[in-house]
Design a protein around this motif. Structure first.
Motif, PDB file in Angstrom:
ATOM      1  N   GLY A 316      -4.424 -28.118   4.085  1.00  0.00           N
ATOM      2  CA  GLY A 316      -4.568 -26.664   4.139  1.00  0.00           C
ATOM      3  C   GLY A 316      -3.287 -26.047   4.657  1.00  0.00           C
ATOM      4  N   PRO A 317      -3.056 -24.769   4.370  1.00  0.00           N
ATOM      5  CA  PRO A 317      -1.769 -24.134   4.673  1.00  0.00           C
ATOM      6  C   PRO A 317      -1.675 -23.480   6.039  1.00  0.00           C
ATOM      7  CG  PRO A 317      -3.087 -22.658   3.346  1.00  0.00           C
ATOM      8  CD  PRO A 317      -3.919 -23.895   3.549  1.00  0.00           C
ATOM      9  N   ALA A 318      -2.612 -23.743   6.937  1.00  0.00           N
ATOM     10  CA  ALA A 318      -2.669 -22.976   8.191  1.00  0.00           C
ATOM     11  C   ALA A 318      -1.406 -23.102   9.030  1.00  0.00           C
ATOM     12  CB  ALA A 318      -3.882 -23.420   9.017  1.00  0.00           C
ATOM     13  N   LEU A 319      -0.726 -24.252   8.972  1.00  0.00           N
ATOM     14  CA  LEU A 319       0.459 -24.446   9.811  1.00  0.00           C
ATOM     15  C   LEU A 319       1.630 -23.561   9.392  1.00  0.00           C
ATOM     16  CD1 LEU A 319       0.528 -28.325  10.386  1.00  0.00           C
ATOM     17  CD2 LEU A 319      -0.397 -26.535  11.874  1.00  0.00           C
ATOM     18  N   LEU A 320       1.538 -22.965   8.217  1.00  0.00           N
ATOM     19  CA  LEU A 320       2.598 -22.048   7.785  1.00  0.00           C
ATOM     20  C   LEU A 320       2.591 -20.755   8.585  1.00  0.00           C
ATOM     21  CD1 LEU A 320       2.195 -22.382   3.928  1.00  0.00           C
ATOM     22  CD2 LEU A 320       4.304 -22.905   5.179  1.00  0.00           C
ATOM     23  N   ALA A 321       1.409 -20.320   9.012  1.00  0.00           N
ATOM     24  CA  ALA A 321       1.268 -18.978   9.579  1.00  0.00           C
ATOM     25  C   ALA A 321       2.183 -18.720  10.772  1.00  0.00           C
ATOM     26  CB  ALA A 321      -0.193 -18.727   9.947  1.00  0.00           C
ATOM     27  N   PRO A 322       2.294 -19.642  11.755  1.00  0.00           N
ATOM     28  CA  PRO A 322       3.171 -19.340  12.901  1.00  0.00           C
ATOM     29  C   PRO A 322       4.631 -19.143  12.509  1.00  0.00           C
ATOM     30  CG  PRO A 322       1.662 -21.127  13.428  1.00  0.00           C
ATOM     31  CD  PRO A 322       1.552 -20.892  11.959  1.00  0.00           C
ATOM     32  N   PHE A 323       5.063 -19.782  11.441  1.00  0.00           N
ATOM     33  CA  PHE A 323       6.433 -19.578  10.975  1.00  0.00           C
ATOM     34  C   PHE A 323       6.555 -18.239  10.241  1.00  0.00           C
ATOM     35  CE2 PHE A 323       5.965 -24.237  11.156  1.00  0.00           C
ATOM     36  CZ  PHE A 323       7.006 -24.536  12.014  1.00  0.00           C
ATOM     37  N   ALA A 324       5.590 -17.944   9.388  1.00  0.00           N
ATOM     38  CA  ALA A 324       5.625 -16.679   8.652  1.00  0.00           C
ATOM     39  C   ALA A 324       5.561 -15.484   9.591  1.00  0.00           C
ATOM     40  CB  ALA A 324       4.477 -16.634   7.650  1.00  0.00           C
ATOM     41  N   GLU A 325       4.854 -15.622  10.709  1.00  0.00           N
ATOM     42  CA  GLU A 325       4.707 -14.521  11.663  1.00  0.00           C
ATOM     43  C   GLU A 325       6.030 -14.124  12.306  1.00  0.00           C
ATOM     44  OE1 GLU A 325       1.796 -16.103  14.286  1.00  0.00           O
ATOM     45  OE2 GLU A 325       0.134 -15.801  12.871  1.00  0.00           O
ATOM     46  N   GLN A 326       7.055 -14.958  12.187  1.00  0.00           N
ATOM     47  CA  GLN A 326       8.356 -14.612  12.781  1.00  0.00           C
ATOM     48  C   GLN A 326       9.075 -13.531  11.980  1.00  0.00           C
ATOM     49  OE1 GLN A 326       8.751 -15.953  15.759  1.00  0.00           O
ATOM     50  NE2 GLN A 326       6.825 -17.006  15.264  1.00  0.00           N
ATOM     51  N   GLY A 327       8.625 -13.293  10.766  1.00  0.00           N
ATOM     52  CA  GLY A 327       9.201 -12.209   9.977  1.00  0.00           C
ATOM     53  C   GLY A 327      10.625 -12.450   9.525  1.00  0.00           C
ATOM     54  N   ARG A 328      11.019 -13.706   9.413  1.00  0.00           N
ATOM     55  CA  ARG A 328      12.384 -14.038   8.973  1.00  0.00           C
ATOM     56  C   ARG A 328      12.416 -14.094   7.453  1.00  0.00           C
ATOM     57  NH1 ARG A 328      15.975 -15.942  12.987  1.00  0.00           N
ATOM     58  NH2 ARG A 328      17.384 -15.936  11.222  1.00  0.00           N
TER      59      ARG A 328
END
Length: 388
Positions: A316-328
């Motif tokens: 599942g893709p959940a581990l992507l979210a903390p990186f995406a939340e950085q807004g880079r």
């Protein structure tokens, strides 16, 4: 979304059809192993062999004697599973097929290093050594890993690199004939069994106000209920509860600092050796205390150091979210999906899985692993990429 397939040199070399087969999947890029740990790998289409046994961790190109002369810690070239410049030969064939080639470099996961230099290994609270897991706090080991990263990443013609195991490795390890699954350890148990008590780490704990002997005893006491069959409390709370919040935080601060500064140093070294435009990605997990091939990182920090991350998304893709939340917006967030059905992957759902990853911020795909997959799996990949 740009897609890249993982490949070993032995998947390509000696098989005139291999590079074209990979290009025909619809990927624009390959991530080709340049430095890799020991493994046993199936090669289901190769005209000369079906199983490759890589007997020890090795670089898959001739190491530079000028760099390594006289040094105790140095990489070993591969044996007959990847002789000579196996990486370079495969990279040329893949580039000729129209694929952009990036290196795949495994760093702090090396059983031969631990066998030849036992003092470099992680030592747990019981005094057991983990020969597959170099202690990344030791100065000589850090220097070795940084220099290996620079050399193995920047191979001729490569347009970028992906650095795997650039952080702490712990108990969890797929060892030959592995028999460690008798007690189910969750996140807390894995962390406690992965704390290192080598002389350097003992000194590091001391600098943070901990007595290393008392800490080791507390770790053993915390693990004792798990050996008797008690459930692992899981998560960071399962570490804080038996060790105490302050002690748990001190161990994590020491380990986070060592991982963070090693990642910074390795990326700096790669950039210094690389041409302009060379892309540096880390295989990463957004929880700093996690160990393994996907090193635990601080998402806010790592995206200021590297060009992006490769994140495990097969479950599942959940581990992507903390990186995406950085807004880079300039960062690469690559969703790594296993496409080998025999290894728990789901090539038939690749298009849907890729879409879910995109919805959580993925900008690229990684497909593990073109060389290991069956023809049926590759057909599903080809169809999914065409549809997606």
């Amino acid at each position: 979304m740009r897609a890249s397939a993982f490949v070993y040199p032995w998947d390509v070399n000696g098989d005139p059809a291999a590079a074209g087969l990979v290009a025909g999947l619809g990927v624009a890029q390959v991530t080709l192993a340049a430095a890799y740990h020991s493994t046993r790998a199936l090669t289901p289409r190769h005209p000369r062999h079906r199983v490759v046994t890589a007997e020890h961790a090795a670089v898959l190109y001739p190491p530079d004697d000028r760099r390594w002369a006289g040094r105790t810690l140095r990489p070993h070239p591969a044996g007959d599973w990847a002789p000579g410049d196996a990486y370079g030969e495969a990279a040329s064939a893949l580039a000729d097929a129209g694929l952009e080639v990036h290196t795949w470099v495994v760093l702090a996961h090396n059983s031969r290093l631990g066998a030849e230099h036992p003092d470099t290994s992680v030592v747990n609270a019981y005094g057991d050594r983990y020969p597959w897991a170099p202690c990344i706090a030791q100065p000589a080991t850090r220097t070795y890993l940084v220099d290996l990263a620079a050399e193995a990443a920047v191979r001729p013609g490569a347009r970028g690199t992906e650095l795997e195991s650039l952080g702490w490795y712990g108990l969890q390890h797929l060892h030959a004939h592995d028999k460690t699954g008798g007690v189910a350890l969750g996140e807390a148990g894995q962390y406690l069994m992965s704390l290192c008590f080598c002389p350097v780490c003992r000194e590091g704990y001391g600098a943070r106000g901990l007595d290393a002997d008392e800490l080791a005893a507390a770790v053993r006491a915390a693990l004792e209920p798990l050996w008797r069959g008690a459930p692992d409390d899981g998560g960071w709370a399962g570490v804080e509860k038996p060790l105490g919040e302050a002690n748990a935080a001190a161990t994590r601060a020491w380990r986070d600092e060592q991982a963070r500064t090693l990642q910074e140093a390795a990326v700096r070294a790669v950039r210094a050796a690389a041409p302009d435009g060379f892309r540096v990605l880390l295989h990463a997990d957004p929880v700093t205390y996690h160990c393994g091939a996907n090193a635990g990182v601080d998402p806010a920090h790592v995206l200021t150091v590297a060009d992006g991350v490769v994140v495990p998304c097969t479950g599942g893709p959940a581990l992507l979210a903390p990186f995406a939340e950085q807004g880079r917006r300039d960062a690469v967030l690559a969703a790594n999906l296993t496409v080998v059905s025999g290894m728990g992957g789901s090539p038939d759902t690749l298009a849907a899985d890729a879409a879910r990853g995109r919805d959580l911020g993925a900008t690229e795909l990684r497909l593990y692993h073109a060389g290991l997959a069956s023809d049926t799996d590759l057909t599903a990949v080809r169809e999914a990429l065409a549809a997606f």
